[in-house]
Design a protein around this motif. Sequence first.
Motif, PDB file in Angstrom:
ATOM      1  N   GLN A 214       0.848  -1.191   0.000  1.00  0.00           N
ATOM      2  CA  GLN A 214       0.000   0.000   0.000  1.00  0.00           C
ATOM      3  C   GLN A 214       0.885   1.243   0.000  1.00  0.00           C
ATOM      4  O   GLN A 214       1.796   1.374   0.832  1.00  0.00           O
ATOM      5  N   PHE A 216       1.147   5.743  -1.117  1.00  0.00           N
ATOM      6  CA  PHE A 216       0.479   6.996  -1.476  1.00  0.00           C
ATOM      7  C   PHE A 216       1.537   7.937  -2.026  1.00  0.00           C
ATOM      8  O   PHE A 216       2.744   7.766  -1.790  1.00  0.00           O
ATOM      9  N   ASP A 225       2.854   3.142   2.845  1.00  0.00           N
ATOM     10  CA  ASP A 225       1.922   3.472   3.933  1.00  0.00           C
ATOM     11  C   ASP A 225       2.391   2.771   5.207  1.00  0.00           C
ATOM     12  O   ASP A 225       2.626   1.564   5.213  1.00  0.00           O
ATOM     13  N   LYS A 231      -0.428  11.301   7.538  1.00  0.00           N
ATOM     14  CA  LYS A 231      -0.901  11.599   6.187  1.00  0.00           C
ATOM     15  C   LYS A 231      -1.937  12.708   6.195  1.00  0.00           C
ATOM     16  O   LYS A 231      -2.734  12.839   7.133  1.00  0.00           O
ATOM     17  N   GLU A 235      -4.217  12.370   1.103  1.00  0.00           N
ATOM     18  CA  GLU A 235      -3.332  11.220   0.969  1.00  0.00           C
ATOM     19  C   GLU A 235      -4.003   9.963   1.507  1.00  0.00           C
ATOM     20  O   GLU A 235      -3.799   8.869   0.976  1.00  0.00           O
ATOM     21  N   GLU A 236      -4.803  10.114   2.544  1.00  0.00           N
ATOM     22  CA  GLU A 236      -5.567   8.982   3.073  1.00  0.00           C
ATOM     23  C   GLU A 236      -6.481   8.407   1.993  1.00  0.00           C
ATOM     24  O   GLU A 236      -6.564   7.197   1.797  1.00  0.00           O
ATOM     25  N   THR A 239      -4.611   6.486  -1.041  1.00  0.00           N
ATOM     26  CA  THR A 239      -3.784   5.307  -0.774  1.00  0.00           C
ATOM     27  C   THR A 239      -4.294   4.109  -1.573  1.00  0.00           C
ATOM     28  O   THR A 239      -5.494   3.849  -1.612  1.00  0.00           O
ATOM     29  N   LYS A 240      -3.369   3.386  -2.197  1.00  0.00           N
ATOM     30  CA  LYS A 240      -3.765   2.235  -3.012  1.00  0.00           C
ATOM     31  C   LYS A 240      -2.654   1.195  -3.004  1.00  0.00           C
ATOM     32  O   LYS A 240      -1.511   1.478  -2.638  1.00  0.00           O
ATOM     33  N   THR A 241      -2.993  -0.015  -3.407  1.00  0.00           N
ATOM     34  CA  THR A 241      -2.015  -1.098  -3.489  1.00  0.00           C
ATOM     35  C   THR A 241      -1.397  -1.118  -4.882  1.00  0.00           C
ATOM     36  O   THR A 241      -2.111  -1.078  -5.885  1.00  0.00           O
TER      37      THR A 241
END
Length: 302
Positions: A214, A216, A225, A231, A235-236, A239-241
């Motif tokens: 994960q 960002f 992350d 964050k 940015e929260e 967030t991604k994988t």
Amino acid sequence: MSYNLNHLKELESESIYIIREVASQFERPVLMFSGGKDSILMVHLAMKAFYPAKIPFPLLHIDTGHNFPETIEFRDRMVEKTGAKLIVGSVQEAIDKGLVVEEKGFNASRNYLQTAALLEALENGKYDAALGGGRRDEEKARAKERFFSHRDEFGQWDPKNQRPELWNIFNGKKHFGEHFRVFPISNWTELDVWMYLAQEKVELPNLYFAHQRQVFERDGILLADCEYISKRPEEESSTKTMTVRCRTIGDMTCTGVWESEAATIEDIIKEVAAARQTERGGRADDKRSETAMEDRKKQGYF
């Protein structure tokens, strides 16, 4: 894949010569170890330099407390495998003692706080030489270093007052309380390091290879992350994988990761050969100012 390149043998020979010079000229050397590829290379070269004996000096890791967990796991496994003595300097202990003050805010990092922990560890161990894996192609401040880089009694570096190094003659003379930082792999490039590690089949942390994590984006850099980073709201939500890998390994708060599918060391070599940005281009700590690294080195940073 085999990389039978003459220049790799020449680089190896030069580095081993310098490591042996340190053992010859200094009474209490120590080898800096971060868990990254360059310090792993340094350990490998030191093992070759003194084989069949063990490495005759300890390893020193400055632990920010905000490391990738994989780094600490690999460090402990490697120390057990090599039989080397490990000394850990703690940034958290420096904070607790009041030597440094924890940074606050979204961009807070413990990377700058390593200097106090490093200088304290060198002083406590009475080390007169600290070997490091810095390379001249990493960053412009590192390019100013000599192989034997003198530090004054306060651990500080003066880039305008360095000793000449003629051929392979190195001057390790110093006054009481002074010490040297020594950089045996100064003439290696990132690509040289990877080709050599592949040729020698050296074990590496899995952080260097493509994996799911994960992340960002902050100021054009992908950050992993983690609980150590505060964050911003945007940015929260972003967030991604992603499939990423590390090109450098340091404090999680400032070590950027790179989008990559490189799953083998051969893939990494191809990727590095084609790269147009240096490996430290993903380090947020280097972007605080134009002279961020040089300013830290003058204060005693590695």
